[in-house]
Write a protein that holds these residues in place. Structure first.
Motif, mmCIF file in Angstrom:
data_model
loop_
_atom_site.group_PDB
_atom_site.id
_atom_site.type_symbol
_atom_site.label_atom_id
_atom_site.label_comp_id
_atom_site.label_asym_id
_atom_site.label_seq_id
_atom_site.Cartn_x
_atom_site.Cartn_y
_atom_site.Cartn_z
ATOM 1 N N CYS A 1 0.848 -1.201 0.000
ATOM 2 C CA CYS A 1 0.000 0.000 0.000
ATOM 3 C C CYS A 1 0.886 1.255 0.000
ATOM 4 C CB CYS A 1 -0.911 -0.009 1.219
ATOM 5 S SG CYS A 1 -2.020 1.430 1.309
ATOM 6 N N CYS A 2 1.963 1.234 0.779
ATOM 7 C CA CYS A 2 2.915 2.352 0.793
ATOM 8 C C CYS A 2 3.548 2.544 -0.579
ATOM 9 C CB CYS A 2 4.016 2.110 1.824
ATOM 10 S SG CYS A 2 3.461 2.104 3.544
ATOM 11 N N ILE A 3 3.822 1.434 -1.258
ATOM 12 C CA ILE A 3 4.398 1.510 -2.610
ATOM 13 C C ILE A 3 3.422 2.197 -3.551
ATOM 14 C CG2 ILE A 3 5.114 0.125 -4.599
ATOM 15 C CD1 ILE A 3 6.198 -1.933 -2.570
ATOM 16 N N ARG A 4 2.156 1.808 -3.511
ATOM 17 C CA ARG A 4 1.143 2.403 -4.390
ATOM 18 C C ARG A 4 0.962 3.892 -4.115
ATOM 19 N NH1 ARG A 4 -1.404 -2.451 -3.113
ATOM 20 N NH2 ARG A 4 -2.772 -1.425 -1.594
ATOM 21 N N ASN A 5 1.160 4.295 -2.857
ATOM 22 C CA ASN A 5 0.951 5.698 -2.489
ATOM 23 C C ASN A 5 2.118 6.600 -2.887
ATOM 24 O OD1 ASN A 5 -1.542 5.138 -1.391
ATOM 25 N ND2 ASN A 5 -0.767 4.873 0.701
ATOM 26 N N ALA A 6 3.188 6.006 -3.431
ATOM 27 C CA ALA A 6 4.337 6.772 -3.924
ATOM 28 C C ALA A 6 4.819 7.802 -2.908
ATOM 29 C CB ALA A 6 3.992 7.449 -5.254
ATOM 30 N N LEU A 7 5.078 7.337 -1.691
ATOM 31 C CA LEU A 7 5.552 8.230 -0.635
ATOM 32 C C LEU A 7 6.990 8.672 -0.924
ATOM 33 C CD1 LEU A 7 4.293 6.146 2.435
ATOM 34 C CD2 LEU A 7 3.163 8.112 1.364
ATOM 35 N N PRO A 8 7.325 9.921 -0.585
ATOM 36 C CA PRO A 8 8.706 10.370 -0.812
ATOM 37 C C PRO A 8 9.674 9.683 0.140
ATOM 38 C CG PRO A 8 7.487 12.007 0.430
ATOM 39 C CD PRO A 8 6.487 10.970 0.018
ATOM 40 N N VAL A 9 10.890 9.480 -0.305
ATOM 41 C CA VAL A 9 11.964 8.970 0.553
ATOM 42 C C VAL A 9 12.935 10.137 0.746
ATOM 43 C CG1 VAL A 9 13.793 7.266 0.837
ATOM 44 C CG2 VAL A 9 11.671 6.636 -0.337
ATOM 45 N N ASN A 10 12.869 10.748 1.915
ATOM 46 C CA ASN A 10 13.639 11.958 2.186
ATOM 47 C C ASN A 10 14.971 11.639 2.844
ATOM 48 O OD1 ASN A 10 11.431 13.549 1.284
ATOM 49 N ND2 ASN A 10 10.457 13.337 3.288
ATOM 50 N N ILE A 11 16.018 12.330 2.417
ATOM 51 C CA ILE A 11 17.337 12.201 3.024
ATOM 52 C C ILE A 11 17.599 13.470 3.829
ATOM 53 C CG2 ILE A 11 19.782 11.816 2.642
ATOM 54 C CD1 ILE A 11 17.963 9.491 1.773
#
Length: 384
Positions: free
Chosen positions: A148-158
């Motif tokens: 579900c997280c993959i489908r929601n295209a959440l940002p990966v912040n550094i």
């Protein structure tokens, strides 16, 4: 040293100056130190990037005391300008696996309070160790949440927080860290100290699958598959299921019932075989010379249940005063044997078989069992 992979994940071609070249006796390779590199070294449970330097294959990349060593077969002179090339398909595969591990570990921590206490990422597998037990239903629920997280295209912040900001940041870390700390954040899912390259958003992971789970040091070890690894694994399993369905003449959705039916058929068949073998054994025993004629008895057969052999030897030892032996097998594949006696020391005969024919096995003075790769004639020559 400039670490290009932190500046631009997608830069795979670069030039650099050789600062040092040291021969590693253990690896039998040269460790090349560059003033800048796009190669991520092995660290944090993740193996290194792959690629080439001046056309030479980079066998490994390690970091030691802040210095990154690129291991190649041939030496490169100091101050030489070199061209490096990183295999991005390999890096992206690792980015997918590692980003998914963050999602899984973050969800496990928030839902169950368990910690990620071990992580290993290589070309062959990705494993995550948790310090608590997770049931199959819980793992399947977590698998759905990660997808579900993959489908929601959440940002990966550094993030590179200051010391003051870090004090109020509830981040995960396996150990105490010093200096500038690099934080990987997936909003609402995970926030963790980590040095590795990651996807820019969760959608790039593509697909997440929990492959297997096993007990490990009071918790569990979870094996995960992401992206193309998950797709390739599904394709392999689909091909295997198709092959089994053809062999069993059953639809893929009915394989379990078809296997159960085949098991029942095999059980019935084995019972009939056992009955026939018992009858053959009875006939072999009946054909033996009488105890009055010979002190010892020996029978050679192909394919006989071990329990039936043991029972037959017990019966024979009550009739014959010497050794009673049954050898099951053939000259090509070798023999399994059981030897029994009430009056003789069976370990002595077993020792003789071991000494002359390299037999394996053991037991007590009353009964021994083992195996021997020898001809029937060779065995008979040793038996009394």
């Amino acid at each position: 040293m400039t670490e290009i992979y932190y500046e631009d994940l997608h830069q795979t071609e670069f030039s650099a100056i050789v600062e040092n070249c040291i021969y590693d006796e253990r690896k039998k390779l040269y460790g090349i130190v560059l003033d800048r590199t796009a190669f991520f070294p092995e660290q944090g449970g993740q193996t290194a990037d792959k690629g080439t330097i001046n056309g030479q294959n980079v066998a490994d990349v390690h970091i030691k005391d802040g210095t990154i060593y690129h291991y190649v077969e041939n030496a490169i002179s100091i101050d030489t300008e070199v061209n490096g090339s990183v295999d991005f398909s390999h890096r992206f595969d690792f980015m997918q696996q590692h980003t998914a591990e963050h999602m899984l570990s973050g969800l496990v921590h928030s839902r169950f309070g368990y910690n990620n206490v071990g992580f290993h990422l290589s070309e062959n597998e990705t494993t995550v160790d948790f310090d608590g037990v997770l049931s199959l239903d819980e793992l399947r629920s977590l698998e759905k949440e990660v997808n579900c997280c993959i489908r929601n295209a959440l940002p990966v912040n550094i993030l590179y927080p200051s010391d003051e900001e870090l004090k109020n940041l509830p981040y995960r870390s396996k150990k105490e860290l010093t200096g500038q700390i690099r934080i990987v954040e997936i909003p609402g899912i995970d926030i963790c100290a980590c040095c590795a390259p990651h996807c820019e958003n969760t959608a790039q992971v593509g697909l997440f699958k929990i492959d297997s789970v096993m007990s490990h040091r009071g918790g569990v070890r979870v094996n995960i598959l992401c992206g193309d690894r998950a797709i390739d694994d599904y394709t392999k399993r689909q091909d295997e299921a198709y092959g089994i369905s053809v062999l069993l003449s059953a639809k893929q959705g009915e394989l379990i019932e078809a296997v159960k039916l085949k098991q029942n058929e095999l059980t019935d068949r084995q019972l009939r075989i056992n009955s026939l073998q018992s009858r053959i054994l009875e006939l072999e025993i009946a054909a033996l010379p009488s105890p009055e004629e010979k002190d010892n008895s020996v029978i050679f057969l192909e394919g006989l249940d071990t329990i039936a052999v043991r029972n037959a030897v017990n019966t024979l030892t009550e009739r014959y005063p010497g050794y009673s032996s049954i050898f099951v097998g053939n000259d090509e594949a070798g023999y399994h044997f059981i030897i029994g006696s009430i009056n003789k020391d069976c370990t002595a005969l077993n020792a003789l078989l071991r000494e002359r024919l390299n037999a394996k096995g053991g037991g007590t003075p009353r009964m021994v069992q083992g195996s021997v790769a020898a001809q029937k004639s060779e065995i008979l020559n040793l038996l009394p």
